[in-house]
Enzyme design. Structure first.
Site, short mmCIF file in Angstrom:
data_model
loop_
_atom_site.label_atom_id
_atom_site.label_comp_id
_atom_site.label_asym_id
_atom_site.label_seq_id
_atom_site.Cartn_x
_atom_site.Cartn_y
_atom_site.Cartn_z
N LEU A 69 0.75 -1.37 -0.14
CA LEU A 69 0.41 0.38 -0.03
C LEU A 69 0.99 1.41 0.12
O LEU A 69 2.12 1.26 0.11
CB LEU A 69 -1.20 -0.03 1.10
CG LEU A 69 -1.78 -0.87 1.56
CD1 LEU A 69 -2.46 -1.10 2.73
CD2 LEU A 69 -2.65 -1.10 0.23
N ASP A 70 0.38 2.19 -0.71
CA ASP A 70 1.73 3.50 -0.88
C ASP A 70 1.80 3.85 0.80
O ASP A 70 0.47 3.77 1.44
CB ASP A 70 0.89 4.99 -1.41
CG ASP A 70 1.05 4.00 -3.23
OD1 ASP A 70 1.22 3.79 -3.47
OD2 ASP A 70 0.14 4.49 -3.62
N LYS A 71 2.47 4.96 1.01
CA LYS A 71 2.60 5.87 2.58
C LYS A 71 1.37 5.99 2.62
O LYS A 71 1.31 5.50 4.08
CB LYS A 71 3.91 6.48 2.11
CG LYS A 71 4.27 6.86 3.28
CD LYS A 71 5.26 8.29 3.27
CE LYS A 71 4.80 8.39 4.53
NZ LYS A 71 6.86 10.49 4.62
#
Length: 252
Positions: A69-71
Site C-alpha cells: 500500500l502507498d505510504k
C-alpha cells in the site's frame, strides 16, 4: 540478496494486527507508514516492524510482504509468515484470486461505475511518477458509485491487477483524481458557496483519500475462505461527514 533486504533491521514499530496464524498475518496499516525500505525511507517501515514482530521473518523475501500500500494509503494488507504461504500468496495474487476492495473519494461526478483498462508504466518525464503509457504493464481497475456529494464522489474500487499507484493513476486518467493526491490530482476543487468548514476540510486533508477497506482470500495452507474489513479511518470519515453536511446545507 537485494540491497534493501541487507539494510533492513528489526525495529519496534507497533503494528495493528487483525489476524495472525502460523502462516499469515493481516495488518491494518495507518497513514504515513511506508511498507518496505527504499530511497529516502531506509527505516521505520512495515518491513522493519515485521522483522521485530517475528524473528523468523528474516528468512522470507521482504519479511513476507507480498503486496504494497502507498505510504499514505490506509487499510488491509496480508503478509506471509512461512515460505509455503509466501509461494501460495504470490501465486494467488498473480492469478487474481485475492480480492482487494478500496474506498476512494474522488473529485468530480462520474455518472456511473465502470472499468479502467489501461497499461501503467513509469512517467516518461517524471521518473518518480507512474502514468498510463503505451507498452506499460497491463492494469485493470473496477469502480462503482457508493455515495455522491455536490462536487465529489465516494467510490468502491476493486483492483484486478496491483500496479504501483494504480488506483491513483487510473482515476486521474479518467479525470476523477483522488481528493488530497498532490502527485496526480492537481489543485483542490471546492463546491460552490461551500462553508468555511467544508473549505478547510478539503484544503487541509493531508493525503490521498484512499482506504483498503476489504480483503478476501482463501487461506494459503488450509484453503479456508477468509474476509477482513477495516473501518474507515478518522481523517477520511471526518471529511466524508463534512461533505454530507455540505450536501444537506445546499439541498434546502
Amino acid at each position: 540478496v537485494p540491497e534493501t533486504d541487507q539494510r533492513c533491521e528489526p525495529e519496534d514499530i507497533p503494528l495493528h494486527i487483525v489476524h495472525e496464524d502460523e502462516h499469515i498475518l493481516v495488518i491494518d496499516k495507518p497513514t504515513g507508514l511506508v511498507v518496505h525500505p527504499g530511497a529516502g525511507n531506509w527505516t521505520g517501515t512495515v518491513q522493519n516492524a515485521l522483522l521485530h514482530h517475528d524473528g523468523d521473518a528474516a528468512a522470507l523475501p521482504r519479511a513476507g510482504i507480498v503486496h504494497r500500500l502507498d505510504k499514505d494509503t490506509t487499510g488491509l494488507m496480508v503478509v506471509a509468515r512461512s515460505l509455503v504461504a509466501h509461494k501460495h500468496l504470490v501465486e494467488a495474487l498473480q492469478a487474481r484470486q485475492i480480492k482487494r476492495e478500496y474506498l476512494a473519494l474522488v473529485v468530480g461526478l462520474p455518472t456511473a461505475g465502470g472499468t479502467v483498462d489501461a497499461p501503467i508504466g513509469r512517467h516518461p518525464g517524471r521518473r518518480v511518477c507512474m502514468a498510463v503509457v503505451q507498452g506499460g504493464k497491463h492494469a485493470v481497475t473496477h469502480y462503482r458509485i457508493n455515495e455522491r456529494f455536490r462536487m465529489h464522489t465516494l467510490l468502491d474500487v476493486q483492483l484486478e491487477t496491483g500496479r504501483t499507484h494504480q488506483i491513483r493513476v487510473h482515476m486521474a486518467h479518467i479525470h476523477y483524481p483522488l481528493v488530497g493526491d498532490t502527485v496526480y490530482g492537481g489543485r483542490v476543487k471546492l463546491p460552490r458557496d461551500a462553508s468555511q468548514a467544508t473549505v478547510q476540510a478539503l484544503q487541509q486533508f493531508p493525503r490521498q483519500a484512499l482506504h483498503a477497506r476489504r480483503l478476501s482470500l482463501n487461506h494459503p495452507v488450509t484453503g479456508e475462505p477468509l474476509v477482513w474489513e477495516s473501518p474507515v479511518p478518522g481523517d477520511l470519515a471526518g471529511l466524508i461527514e463534512q461533505l454530507r453536511l455540505d450536501r444537506a446545507e445546499h439541498e434546502r
